[in-house]
Design a protein around this motif. Structure first.
Motif, short mmCIF file in Angstrom:
data_model
loop_
_atom_site.label_atom_id
_atom_site.label_comp_id
_atom_site.label_asym_id
_atom_site.label_seq_id
_atom_site.Cartn_x
_atom_site.Cartn_y
_atom_site.Cartn_z
N ILE A 36 1.28 -1.40 0.58
CA ILE A 36 0.19 -0.11 0.41
C ILE A 36 0.70 1.01 -0.02
N THR A 37 0.58 2.23 -0.84
CA THR A 37 1.46 3.01 -0.70
C THR A 37 0.91 4.12 -2.03
N HIS A 38 1.04 5.81 -1.67
CA HIS A 38 0.53 6.24 -2.42
C HIS A 38 1.90 7.35 -2.83
N ASN A 39 3.26 6.46 -3.22
CA ASN A 39 3.56 6.69 -4.00
C ASN A 39 3.70 6.45 -6.03
N MET A 40 3.33 6.61 -6.41
CA MET A 40 2.38 6.10 -8.05
C MET A 40 3.87 5.92 -8.65
N LYS A 41 4.78 6.42 -8.89
CA LYS A 41 6.00 5.83 -9.43
C LYS A 41 6.51 4.21 -8.67
N ALA A 42 6.93 4.47 -7.25
CA ALA A 42 6.70 2.73 -6.47
C ALA A 42 5.60 1.91 -7.02
N SER A 43 4.38 2.40 -7.09
CA SER A 43 3.32 1.74 -7.19
C SER A 43 3.72 1.23 -9.19
N LEU A 44 3.83 1.76 -10.06
CA LEU A 44 4.47 1.48 -11.14
C LEU A 44 5.68 0.31 -11.39
N GLU A 45 7.10 0.35 -10.48
CA GLU A 45 7.89 0.18 -10.78
C GLU A 45 7.57 -1.20 -9.88
N PHE A 46 7.37 -1.99 -8.77
CA PHE A 46 7.22 -2.80 -8.54
C PHE A 46 5.67 -3.78 -9.09
N GLY A 47 6.47 -5.21 -8.42
CA GLY A 47 5.47 -5.89 -9.01
C GLY A 47 4.47 -5.77 -10.10
N SER A 48 3.63 -7.10 -10.02
CA SER A 48 2.50 -7.18 -11.35
C SER A 48 1.40 -6.15 -11.63
N ARG A 49 1.01 -5.86 -10.93
CA ARG A 49 -0.58 -4.91 -10.12
C ARG A 49 -0.65 -4.40 -9.93
N THR A 50 -1.20 -3.01 -10.09
CA THR A 50 -1.35 -1.79 -10.11
C THR A 50 -2.93 -1.28 -9.60
N MET A 51 -3.07 -1.48 -8.12
CA MET A 51 -4.90 -0.79 -8.42
C MET A 51 -4.69 0.76 -7.81
N MET A 52 -5.67 0.82 -8.12
CA MET A 52 -5.99 2.26 -7.27
C MET A 52 -7.29 2.64 -6.19
N MET A 53 -7.92 3.71 -5.68
CA MET A 53 -9.08 3.14 -4.91
C MET A 53 -9.12 4.58 -4.62
N HIS A 54 -10.68 5.23 -4.54
CA HIS A 54 -10.96 6.41 -4.74
C HIS A 54 -12.07 6.25 -3.41
N GLU A 55 -12.68 6.68 -2.01
CA GLU A 55 -13.55 6.43 -1.21
C GLU A 55 -14.04 5.31 -1.46
N GLY A 56 -12.95 4.41 -0.79
CA GLY A 56 -13.28 2.86 -0.54
C GLY A 56 -13.65 1.75 -1.49
N ARG A 57 -13.49 2.71 -2.63
CA ARG A 57 -13.77 2.22 -3.69
C ARG A 57 -12.11 1.26 -5.20
N ILE A 58 -12.54 0.62 -5.54
CA ILE A 58 -11.01 0.36 -6.74
C ILE A 58 -11.61 1.08 -7.52
N ILE A 59 -11.54 1.58 -7.91
CA ILE A 59 -11.36 2.44 -9.21
C ILE A 59 -10.16 1.92 -10.60
N MET A 60 -9.63 1.52 -10.03
CA MET A 60 -8.31 1.49 -11.36
C MET A 60 -8.08 0.18 -10.93
N ASP A 61 -7.57 -0.72 -11.81
CA ASP A 61 -7.00 -2.62 -12.03
C ASP A 61 -5.94 -2.23 -13.04
N LEU A 62 -5.08 -2.39 -13.33
CA LEU A 62 -4.06 -2.50 -14.34
C LEU A 62 -2.71 -3.71 -14.37
N GLN A 63 -2.81 -4.09 -15.53
CA GLN A 63 -2.45 -5.92 -15.12
C GLN A 63 -1.81 -5.69 -16.60
#
Length: 95
Positions: A36-63
């Motif tokens: 879990i991070t607010h660092n968007m650069k790290a969210s794209l550099e590490f792992g295999s999937r990036t999900m973004m939430m807003h107000e408790g809901r997943i609004i993006m799921d990138l793979q």
């Protein structure tokens, strides 16, 4: 392994070292990890999937290819479009 903002309070040099160690541990031990991070650069550099939430809901799921082609600028643009809000916190953009 659950990593909840595990580099948020660190200076950039130490945060980089922690991320190198984190990657090493995850890869060596083949651990399923949620970072879990607010660092968007790290969210794209590490792992295999990036999900973004807003107000408790997943609004993006990138793979896959969509995630590999994503930039921080485009990620911000997509977040603002899908959430209807503007990101005003520069801390989310820090490397």
């Amino acid at each position: 392994m659950l990593l909840d903002e595990h580099t948020a309070a660190l200076d950039p040099a130490i945060a980089k070292k922690v991320m190198v160690l984190t990657r090493q541990i995850v890869e060596e031990d083949k651990l399923c990890t949620l970072m879990i991070t607010h660092n968007m650069k790290a969210s794209l550099e590490f792992g295999s999937r990036t999900m973004m939430m807003h107000e408790g809901r997943i609004i993006m799921d990138l793979q896959g290819e969509e995630r590999r082609q994503m930039t921080v600028d485009h990620l911000i643009e997509q977040f603002e479009k899908r959430s209807g809000t503007e990101l005003a916190n520069d801390r989310m953009l820090l490397a």
